[in-house]
Scaffold this active site. Sequence first.
Site, PDB file in Angstrom:
ATOM      1  N   GLY A  14       2.289   9.082  14.253  1.00 46.46           N
ATOM      2  CA  GLY A  14       1.463  10.067  15.516  1.00 46.46           C
ATOM      3  C   GLY A  14      -0.026   9.816  14.257  1.00 46.46           C
ATOM      4  O   GLY A  14       0.080   9.221  13.487  1.00 46.46           O
ATOM      5  N   VAL A  16      -2.695  12.696  12.165  1.00 43.66           N
ATOM      6  CA  VAL A  16      -2.634  13.842  12.156  1.00 43.66           C
ATOM      7  C   VAL A  16      -2.548  14.418  12.678  1.00 43.66           C
ATOM      8  O   VAL A  16      -3.057  15.244  13.368  1.00 43.66           O
ATOM      9  CB  VAL A  16      -3.702  13.906  10.888  1.00 43.66           C
ATOM     10  CG1 VAL A  16      -3.677  15.421   9.930  1.00 43.66           C
ATOM     11  CG2 VAL A  16      -3.827  12.256   9.955  1.00 43.66           C
ATOM     12  N   GLY A  19       2.502  16.588  14.101  1.00 43.81           N
ATOM     13  CA  GLY A  19       3.936  17.346  13.789  1.00 43.81           C
ATOM     14  C   GLY A  19       5.423  16.712  14.009  1.00 43.81           C
ATOM     15  O   GLY A  19       6.278  16.952  14.690  1.00 43.81           O
ATOM     16  N   ASN A 148       3.791  15.561  22.402  1.00 41.10           N
ATOM     17  CA  ASN A 148       4.691  17.261  21.399  1.00 41.10           C
ATOM     18  C   ASN A 148       3.412  18.347  21.899  1.00 41.10           C
ATOM     19  O   ASN A 148       2.633  18.445  22.247  1.00 41.10           O
ATOM     20  CB  ASN A 148       4.947  16.629  19.603  1.00 41.10           C
ATOM     21  CG  ASN A 148       5.189  17.611  19.558  1.00 41.10           C
ATOM     22  OD1 ASN A 148       5.815  18.542  20.352  1.00 41.10           O
ATOM     23  ND2 ASN A 148       4.728  18.200  17.848  1.00 41.10           N
ATOM     24  N   SER A 448     -18.748 -18.408 -19.674  1.00 46.08           N
ATOM     25  CA  SER A 448     -20.288 -19.308 -19.936  1.00 46.08           C
ATOM     26  C   SER A 448     -21.141 -19.348 -20.955  1.00 46.08           C
ATOM     27  O   SER A 448     -21.009 -18.086 -21.745  1.00 46.08           O
ATOM     28  CB  SER A 448     -21.163 -19.109 -18.926  1.00 46.08           C
ATOM     29  OG  SER A 448     -22.575 -19.683 -18.765  1.00 46.08           O
ATOM     30  N   GLY A 451     -19.271 -22.873 -25.209  1.00 44.40           N
ATOM     31  CA  GLY A 451     -19.368 -24.921 -25.674  1.00 44.40           C
ATOM     32  C   GLY A 451     -18.043 -24.970 -24.848  1.00 44.40           C
ATOM     33  O   GLY A 451     -18.044 -25.908 -25.900  1.00 44.40           O
ATOM     34  N   SER A 520     -13.455 -21.320 -14.997  1.00 44.75           N
ATOM     35  CA  SER A 520     -12.328 -20.459 -14.251  1.00 44.75           C
ATOM     36  C   SER A 520     -11.332 -19.261 -14.873  1.00 44.75           C
ATOM     37  O   SER A 520     -10.174 -18.865 -15.401  1.00 44.75           O
ATOM     38  CB  SER A 520     -10.705 -21.610 -14.817  1.00 44.75           C
ATOM     39  OG  SER A 520     -10.485 -22.115 -15.913  1.00 44.75           O
TER      40      SER A 520
END
Length: 608
Positions: A14, A16, A19, A148, A448, A451, A520
């Site tokens: 239910g 907040v 209950g 409730n 990158s 080499g 990669s």
Amino acid sequence: MTAQKSLLRFLTCGSVDDGKSTLIGRLLYDTRAVPDDQMAALERDSKAVGTQGSNIDFALLVDGLSAEREQGITIDVAYRFFATETRKFIVADTPGHEQYTRNMVTGASTADAAVILIDARKGVLVQTRRHSFLCALLGIRKVVLAVNKMDLIGWDRAVFDAIAEDYRRFADGIGLTDVTPIPLSGLTGEGVARASPLSDQTLLGWLEAVETIQAEAAVPFRMPVHWVNRPDPEFRGYAGLIASGEVKPGDRVRVLPSGRESHVARIVAMPDDLVLARAGQAVTLTLTDEIDVSRGDVIAAADAPLQVADQFEASIVWMDDEPLPPGRTYLLKVGARTATAQVTAIKHRINVNTLEKLAAKRLELNDIAVCNLSLDRPIAFEPYEANRDLGGFILIDRITNRTVGAGMIRFALRRADNIHWQAIDVTREARAAMKGQKGRIVWLTGLSGAGKSTIANLVDRRLHALGRHTYLLDGDNVRHGLNRDLGFTEEDRVENIRRVAEVARLMADAGLIVITAFISPFRAERRVARELMPQGEFIEVFVDAPLEVAEARDVKGLYAKARAGQLKNFTGIDSPYEPPEQAEIVIATTTMSAVEAAEVIVQRIVAD
């Protein structure tokens, strides 16, 4: 002999402060499930941290985390056991906040019924709709609508009736048709275990009487094999938990995914063999024929076998902080079977508050989406709505072994039945032998500017001079053609490497030595590339250059653009690079020239 009590698993959910925890605490109290020492502790805690003044705060019985008690909310899933004269119960108190959706899914995955709470003063809220949708998604069909805090509105029947009608209209639209509204007050206990001013029906009475899915119409026999029991050469049994249906000696069964058939010889149990076994029982079956049955296979009724497929449409709940990008591989566990799985497409993400279908390129924590899944092998399955055990699955990160997602198989994709492997007479070994070499992939990875391309080109030239048959796949070159449609988001990077890995495998199958030079950045994708190849035919080369060195070598000016914010998702700046943990070759470019590095790689290749 007294009849064995049935077990009902149910959850409460239910918004907040509706209950939930108080209601469960009241159930435990009214069913005398609270030991004396725990009751004394509850009375002390109620005075110290309770919210009901001098009265007992029943919520403290299930709000076990200190953070929950301090905030007065539920965060984790709290399980409690209690029993009455007619039934045993396991209740899961699940959190109401959207950020804890994964916790609610955990609690709902094993539940037979749901208690959805509504504050009578607030009516049906957005969170109510979200929780109801999750219950429907996870196959819960028995629902009690617990309105409730009716005591706070003077037990107004008109308000109760309006809330019940409002909820029914919504519930019908998501497939929740078995809904029972009950007015109650968790604080006073009215409507919980004793009648309320509006109704003689109580929540406890409903829980004791509701029929579970297992108690409904008979379903075909299914048993995933968890263990092949072979204590000696004379005995071979298949142990597992019966997921559905019933079985007896003499029944004809089919083993899936192989499709082999046999008959049940014995149902082995302690202390004596059984003449009949039903869903929920753990048994060992022996068969009349010697057929191949392994852990993860499913033994099913031969006249009602399961489907077998390797591609599915599924609903996925993402439960990890790291997002899911399509194309990344995970371990999928369904029943006792584990396979490698890949989300090939996210069809749409579902806004659980509005039920709106939204486009998505990735899944974030607590996202729910409909996706296409592809597995590395066929599995036996049933749609989740027909069988939770054989239609529900979890996704596991292959590196960390974390459970990162949960899902429900909806149906097999049609193309799964229409696409088959075509047998080819000329093997990869024959193609490699004709070239006088072994096909393989040499995978260069690094930042990158490290080499990679320079070293890869030198390796290619050197091998060519030695008469070897090679091909060089370079990151920039591939993006001019095969991957020209991809950008540099994490999702596109994953797909970029997936395509390159598949192309490299095909070339290696043709007997070529394939050299790849790609940043990669993610270990998971490099691992996928490795696993496409036979053992020993994938050589990972980590071209190791510190970030400051790679940046100083940057002739293209990419690092400068990235630091200026002109180039997004640039590896090393605002996108991560995950160095290899067990590369076959590590090239320290600060101490080794490109020519020397190329020679190290060439010598490794020609030495095999």
